[in-house]
Design an enzyme around this catalytic site. Structure first.
Site, mmCIF file in Angstrom:
data_model
loop_
_atom_site.group_PDB
_atom_site.id
_atom_site.type_symbol
_atom_site.label_atom_id
_atom_site.label_comp_id
_atom_site.label_asym_id
_atom_site.label_seq_id
_atom_site.Cartn_x
_atom_site.Cartn_y
_atom_site.Cartn_z
ATOM 1 C CB SER A 51 -2.829 -0.948 -2.280
ATOM 2 O OG SER A 51 -1.515 -1.008 -1.799
ATOM 3 N N GLY A 231 -5.680 4.147 1.218
ATOM 4 C CA GLY A 231 -6.086 5.394 1.862
ATOM 5 C C GLY A 231 -5.166 6.567 1.611
ATOM 6 C CB CYS A 257 2.677 2.367 -3.419
ATOM 7 S SG CYS A 257 1.188 2.789 -4.340
ATOM 8 C CD GLN A 261 0.778 8.134 -2.050
ATOM 9 O OE1 GLN A 261 0.033 7.996 -1.086
ATOM 10 N NE2 GLN A 261 0.473 7.637 -3.250
ATOM 11 C CG ASN A 299 -3.320 -0.303 -6.205
ATOM 12 O OD1 ASN A 299 -4.196 0.554 -6.177
ATOM 13 N ND2 ASN A 299 -3.204 -1.231 -5.288
ATOM 14 C CG HIS A 343 2.838 -1.766 -6.623
ATOM 15 N ND1 HIS A 343 2.818 -2.195 -5.315
ATOM 16 C CD2 HIS A 343 1.920 -0.788 -6.703
ATOM 17 C CE1 HIS A 343 1.910 -1.508 -4.649
ATOM 18 N NE2 HIS A 343 1.344 -0.644 -5.468
ATOM 19 C CD GLU A 345 5.121 -4.817 -5.247
ATOM 20 O OE1 GLU A 345 3.907 -4.569 -5.218
ATOM 21 O OE2 GLU A 345 5.996 -3.920 -5.318
#
Length: 365
Positions: A51, A231, A257, A261, A299, A343, A345
């Site tokens: 990421s 990105g 994440c 989106q 993140n 996240h 995880e």
């Protein structure tokens, strides 16, 4: 000895602001979007997280490298950040489980970094002025030349990067005799996501970023997963189409994440580039269904439009980020589909949110 021979280096931001420091290891230049991570530990996992592809990482923790690196603590096969900016870089490390120094890890991955930077001033500047492109370089006498090169670096907004980090060929993870089969779209997947699925009796087949629904469904999985990644989500039209098809067929779908989106975009809800994003391991999130708080690992530099999500007839907001009230999770009201912006995880970070993996396994049943 290293301290005497280290070259002077600089950080040049897109708006012309300059910060100075010293080169870590090799000489050279590195370009990317400058952003900061506030985690106190987990630098190796951060540096290898897909990421972060294309980003110059400012670490706010004062010491980086002090516990070395461990071959098991990676989230992908190589370092993914474009370069490191830190305060104190530790060439020496103390940790029983370490396999090598961070310096050796950087040399192996050919990464350029800069230390002895006033990171508090730099982070404060990014917070006020937003994440922007920058260059770190030992070419301190060529500022005009660096400015010209920097002007040619594409903006993160509108930039498709998933193809740069995705697997080229499908691969398997876990025990092939596991109870469940999950088809995962790799738009920048972290290893710890795969470990979390495998731990819950799932066998995963990981597909490239542009794989079609037909390719994923041919494996006859019990559910579908859209991964994290770098990105802007908007150019990922193939992934959005895949999500639309899975949703139409009401098959179990989970996104993390960037995957979150993509699911929003597949529902006609827009995303936007944030002022400076969320990157760290202590971000507070509220689960609106249970009323409980979670400390999360985050993140991301893009987010889902809250107003559009709230007024969408088929969506409900399930989680909110408590620092700025941005959308941290959504679910579809009449479909087997949910996603989160953070996240679960972790790696690095707390484990408050691992229940989301259990919830997805329940969906598969």
């Amino acid at each position: 000895m290293k301290y005497q021979t280290r070259k002077k280096a600089l950080i040049l931001l897109a708006d012309g602001t300059i910060f100075y420091g010293k080169a870590i290891g090799k000489e050279g230049s590195a370009f990317g979007e400058v952003c900061f991570n506030t985690g106190m530990t987990g630098y190796q996992e951060v540096f290898t997280d897909p990421s972060y592809f294309g980003q110059l990482m400012v670490t706010t923790n004062a010491h980086i490298g002090n516990y070395g690196v461990n071959n098991e603590e990676v989230e992908s096969d190589s370092i993914k950040i474009a370069g490191l900016i830190c305060k104190n870089f530790s060439y020496n490390y103390s940790r029983e489980a370490a396999d090598a120094s961070l310096e050796e890890f950087f040399e192996k991955n050919n990464l350029f970094g800069i230390s002895d930077v006033d990171t508090r001033a730099l982070v404060s500047y990014i917070r006020d002025n937003g994440a922007m492109n920058a260059v770190i370089s030992t070419d301190v006498d060529n500022i005009e030349g660096l400015k010209k090169q920097l002007a040619e670096v594409p903006n993160m907004e509108g930039l498709e990067l998933a193809s740069k980090v995705s697997t080229k060929e499908p691969y398997y993870f876990g025990n092939e005799n596991a109870k469940y089969k999950i088809a995962a779209l790799d738009i920048g997947i972290k290893k710890n996501i795969l470990r979390n699925f495998a731990k819950r009796d799932a066998y995963i087949k990981v597909f490239p970023y542009n794989a079609t629904f037909e390719e994923l469904s041919a494996w006859n999985p019990d559910g579908y997963f859209l991964s994290n990644g770098p990105g802007d989500p908007q150019p990922l039209v193939e992934a959005q189409q895949l999500a639309k098809t899975v949703i139409e067929k009401n098959l179990p779908l989970f996104g993390i994440c960037l995957g979150h989106q993509v699911i929003a975009l597949a529902n006609g809800v827009s995303t936007y580039k944030m002022h400076n994003g969320h990157r760290g391991i202590n971000h507070p999130v509220k689960n609106l269904k249970t009323g409980k708080g979670e400390i999360t690992s985050q993140n991301h530099g893009f987010a889902v439009n809250r107003e559009e999500a709230e007024t969408h007839p088929d969506l409900e907001i399930t989680h909110l980020h408590l620092n700025d009230n941005t959308v941290a999770g959504i679910a579809m009201k009449n479909k087997n589909c949910f996603s989160v912006q953070y996240h679960p995880e972790a790696s690095p970070g707390p484990h408050d949110s691992t229940y989301l993996f259990d919830e997805f396994i329940e969906c598969l049943k």
